[in-house]
Design a protein around this motif. Structure first.
Motif, mmCIF file in Angstrom:
data_model
loop_
_atom_site.group_PDB
_atom_site.id
_atom_site.type_symbol
_atom_site.label_atom_id
_atom_site.label_comp_id
_atom_site.label_asym_id
_atom_site.label_seq_id
_atom_site.Cartn_x
_atom_site.Cartn_y
_atom_site.Cartn_z
ATOM 1 N N GLY A 1 0.813 -1.207 0.000
ATOM 2 C CA GLY A 1 0.000 0.000 0.000
ATOM 3 C C GLY A 1 0.848 1.259 0.000
ATOM 4 N N PHE A 2 1.921 1.238 0.773
ATOM 5 C CA PHE A 2 2.828 2.379 0.820
ATOM 6 C C PHE A 2 3.472 2.620 -0.544
ATOM 7 C CE2 PHE A 2 7.227 3.812 1.139
ATOM 8 C CZ PHE A 2 7.032 5.091 1.645
ATOM 9 N N LEU A 3 3.985 1.563 -1.157
ATOM 10 C CA LEU A 3 4.653 1.706 -2.451
ATOM 11 C C LEU A 3 3.682 2.162 -3.533
ATOM 12 C CD1 LEU A 3 6.992 -1.413 -2.299
ATOM 13 C CD2 LEU A 3 7.642 0.990 -2.029
ATOM 14 N N GLU A 4 2.465 1.632 -3.526
ATOM 15 C CA GLU A 4 1.461 2.074 -4.498
ATOM 16 C C GLU A 4 1.156 3.557 -4.318
ATOM 17 O OE1 GLU A 4 -1.740 -0.640 -3.715
ATOM 18 O OE2 GLU A 4 -1.035 -2.084 -5.202
ATOM 19 N N ALA A 5 1.006 3.990 -3.065
ATOM 20 C CA ALA A 5 0.731 5.399 -2.799
ATOM 21 C C ALA A 5 1.915 6.278 -3.190
ATOM 22 C CB ALA A 5 0.402 5.596 -1.320
ATOM 23 N N ALA A 6 3.136 5.797 -2.966
ATOM 24 C CA ALA A 6 4.327 6.568 -3.327
ATOM 25 C C ALA A 6 4.415 6.768 -4.839
ATOM 26 C CB ALA A 6 5.584 5.872 -2.806
ATOM 27 N N VAL A 7 4.151 5.721 -5.591
ATOM 28 C CA VAL A 7 4.183 5.823 -7.055
ATOM 29 C C VAL A 7 3.079 6.767 -7.545
ATOM 30 C CG1 VAL A 7 3.793 4.538 -9.199
ATOM 31 C CG2 VAL A 7 5.322 3.618 -7.456
ATOM 32 N N ALA A 8 1.872 6.638 -6.982
ATOM 33 C CA ALA A 8 0.769 7.512 -7.391
ATOM 34 C C ALA A 8 1.112 8.973 -7.101
ATOM 35 C CB ALA A 8 -0.516 7.114 -6.672
ATOM 36 N N ALA B 1 4.147 10.336 -6.855
ATOM 37 C CA ALA B 1 5.222 10.766 -7.751
ATOM 38 C C ALA B 1 4.684 11.058 -9.148
ATOM 39 C CB ALA B 1 6.322 9.706 -7.807
ATOM 40 N N GLU B 2 3.826 10.177 -9.648
ATOM 41 C CA GLU B 2 3.274 10.374 -10.989
ATOM 42 C C GLU B 2 2.323 11.569 -11.044
ATOM 43 O OE1 GLU B 2 3.503 5.778 -12.609
ATOM 44 O OE2 GLU B 2 1.593 6.512 -11.801
ATOM 45 N N ASP B 3 1.465 11.697 -10.041
ATOM 46 C CA ASP B 3 0.469 12.785 -10.053
ATOM 47 C C ASP B 3 1.072 14.163 -9.809
ATOM 48 O OD1 ASP B 3 -1.448 10.854 -10.485
ATOM 49 O OD2 ASP B 3 -2.193 10.860 -8.422
ATOM 50 N N SER B 4 2.142 14.214 -9.036
ATOM 51 C CA SER B 4 2.699 15.522 -8.653
ATOM 52 C C SER B 4 4.034 15.831 -9.316
ATOM 53 C CB SER B 4 2.889 15.567 -7.140
ATOM 54 O OG SER B 4 3.969 14.721 -6.745
ATOM 55 N N ASP B 5 4.501 14.939 -10.225
ATOM 56 C CA ASP B 5 5.828 15.080 -10.821
ATOM 57 C C ASP B 5 6.869 15.208 -9.700
ATOM 58 O OD1 ASP B 5 7.744 15.139 -12.802
ATOM 59 O OD2 ASP B 5 7.447 17.258 -13.259
ATOM 60 N N PHE B 6 6.821 14.264 -8.793
ATOM 61 C CA PHE B 6 7.721 14.197 -7.643
ATOM 62 C C PHE B 6 7.640 15.447 -6.765
ATOM 63 C CE2 PHE B 6 9.357 10.978 -10.421
ATOM 64 C CZ PHE B 6 9.727 9.960 -9.551
ATOM 65 N N GLY B 7 6.407 15.928 -6.563
ATOM 66 C CA GLY B 7 6.181 17.047 -5.668
ATOM 67 C C GLY B 7 6.320 18.423 -6.283
ATOM 68 N N ILE B 8 6.574 18.479 -7.582
ATOM 69 C CA ILE B 8 6.749 19.767 -8.255
ATOM 70 C C ILE B 8 5.392 20.433 -8.491
ATOM 71 C CG2 ILE B 8 7.528 20.898 -10.365
ATOM 72 C CD1 ILE B 8 9.786 18.800 -10.444
ATOM 73 N N HIS B 9 4.358 19.660 -8.762
ATOM 74 C CA HIS B 9 3.021 20.205 -9.071
ATOM 75 C C HIS B 9 2.009 19.808 -8.037
ATOM 76 C CE1 HIS B 9 4.492 21.397 -12.995
ATOM 77 N NE2 HIS B 9 5.040 20.203 -13.084
#
Length: 63
Positions: free
Chosen positions: A46-53, A55-63
């Motif tokens: 669950g943690f890894l799935e949330a981490a990937v989501a 990263a993909e949704d926020s461009d690694f926290g940029i957006h």
């Protein structure tokens, strides 16, 4: 403590702190969105799935 991670030793201290905090929340009830207080994931999967989501949704926290 995350902001203090600079090397291998401080990373291990950070992970040990996470482990200790998570252990305090084991067995506690979940709220209406399945959080156990500050913890949202009960498994590494669950943690890894949330981490990937995140990263993909926020461009690694940029957006």
């Amino acid at each position: 403590i995350l902001d203090e991670v600079k090397d291998e030793e401080s990373f291990l201290l950070f992970v040990k702190s996470l482990f200790a905090d998570r252990e305090l929340h084991e067995g506690k009830s979940k709220d209406k969105v399945s959080f156990t207080e500050d913890w949202a994931n009960d498994s590494i999967r669950g943690f890894l799935e949330a981490a990937v989501a995140w990263a993909e949704d926020s461009d690694f926290g940029i957006h």
